[in-house]
Write an enzyme that holds these catalytic residues in place. Structure first.
Site, PDB file in Angstrom:
ATOM      1  N   ALA A 167       0.825  -1.215   0.000  1.00 29.53           N
ATOM      2  CA  ALA A 167       0.000   0.000   0.000  1.00 29.53           C
ATOM      3  C   ALA A 167       0.857   1.263   0.000  1.00 29.53           C
ATOM      4  O   ALA A 167       0.637   2.186  -0.797  1.00 29.53           O
ATOM      5  CB  ALA A 167      -0.941  -0.009   1.207  1.00 29.53           C
TER       6      ALA A 167
ATOM      7  N   ASP B 288       4.040   1.567  -0.825  1.00 30.46           N
ATOM      8  CA  ASP B 288       4.829   1.629  -2.054  1.00 30.46           C
ATOM      9  C   ASP B 288       3.980   2.167  -3.209  1.00 30.46           C
ATOM     10  O   ASP B 288       4.453   2.965  -4.028  1.00 30.46           O
ATOM     11  CB  ASP B 288       5.347   0.244  -2.429  1.00 30.46           C
ATOM     12  CG  ASP B 288       6.154  -0.412  -1.333  1.00 30.46           C
ATOM     13  OD1 ASP B 288       6.824   0.305  -0.574  1.00 30.46           O
ATOM     14  OD2 ASP B 288       6.100  -1.658  -1.238  1.00 30.46           O
TER      15      ASP B 288
END
Length: 309
Positions: A255, A257
């Site tokens: 999430a 990233d």
């Protein structure tokens, strides 16, 4: 003058996820690759390069082939005879994940083994992205080689983005991580820290403390904080940008990233930092509704371009 491409530096591993009884689904993922995946999906025709080192085994060939199938190259990244990729498995408790790693001898640890190839991979790029995990998998000499190449690319006009992404198990000592991350921030234009990581590593009491500390080194800082608002610090202003609540997340892997990928794609497209953070949140919210770290390109694009009332 920097070119039009984007490059991300680090380690892409084999990912085991979606366990059903004794069976697992294998894919490819890793923090800087997850970000490049989203950035590539959302950046139109920009060439995308994943800068690392690879083995010559069947899994490495499969990894490089997967990149190519999705429009991502490896540039001049070295292929190391006898080496192989790292591996991790995702274990879920509800939607929250834990990881088990096998990566101590991964090929990516040699990504700076050819300094000329490394510099060539990131020269003439519009944006170069790396993380604290990239730093952590390298020895001291390789880390110095990497930061010198990044500084050279920045001096030539590339925008440099960095997520400190502190993972204690990858560092010998907390002090080593602190020193390396501060040095990396010195060659960074956009910092994308996560508050709990910064609190653990530097003892920051609030996201504002993180933004203030990093703001002394970096012009643009976005402090992520899970489902709490992201704090955007740019040009002397601070803005809280609310996250998007997902009532029934499937898997929170990747999430943060993917937020980074959405944010950077928006900035490259000319959006201001606050709007870029809004789009990053929408992308992250889409990713937690699929298994594994990589959502389909069309899912990412629909979230990024969604009209929000």
């Amino acid at each position: 003058m920097a070119g039009n491409g984007v490059a991300s530096i680090g380690e892409c591993m084999l990912e085991l996820s979606g366990q059903t009884g004794p069976n697992w689904r294998m894919g490819f993922a890793g923090d800087t690759f997850n970000t490049l995946w989203a950035l590539h999906a959302l950046s139109g025709d920009r060439p995308a390069t994943y800068v690392s080192a690879f083995g010559d085994d069947p899994f490495s060939h499969g990894q490089i082939g997967f990149f190519a199938e999705n429009g991502i190259g490896i540039g001049s990244s070295p292929v190391i005879p006898g080496a192989r990729p790292g591996l991790y498995a995702i274990t879920l408790t509800g939607a929250e994940r834990s990881f088990t790693y096998w990566r101590s001898d991964a090929a990516a640890r040699q990504l700076a083994s050819d300094p000329k190839a490394l510099s060539k991979n990131i020269e003439n790029q519009s944006l170069v992205y790396f993380s604290g995990i990239t730093l952590a998998i390298l020895d001291d000499a390789a880390r110095a080689t990497l930061l010198a190449a990044i500084a050279k690319a920045r001096a030539a006009g590339s925008l440099i983005a960095f997520d400190p992404n502190y993972r204690p198990r990858l560092w010998r000592r907390r002090e080593d991580a602190q020193a390396a991350i501060v040095e990396a921030l010195g060659v960074t234009d956009i910092a994308l820290p996560t508050f709990p990581d910064e609190q653990m590593l530097f003892g920051d009491e609030t996201p504002r403390a993180t933004a203030d500390r990093l703001g002394k080194l970096v012009d643009e800082v976005v402090v992520k904080n899970g489902e709490a608002p992201a704090l955007v610090a740019s040009e002397g202003t601070l803005h809280d940008v609310p996250a998007i609540h997902v009532a029934a997340p499937v898997d929170t892997t990747g999430a943060g990233d993917s937020f980074n990928g959405g944010y950077l794609a928006a900035r490259l497209a000319g959006h201001e930092p606050v709007e870029a953070a809004r789009r990053g949140h929408r992308v992250a919210a889409a990713v937690v509704q699929v298994r594994g770290a990589l959502a389909p390109f069309q899912t990412l694009r629909a979230a990024f371009d969604a009209e929000v009332c």
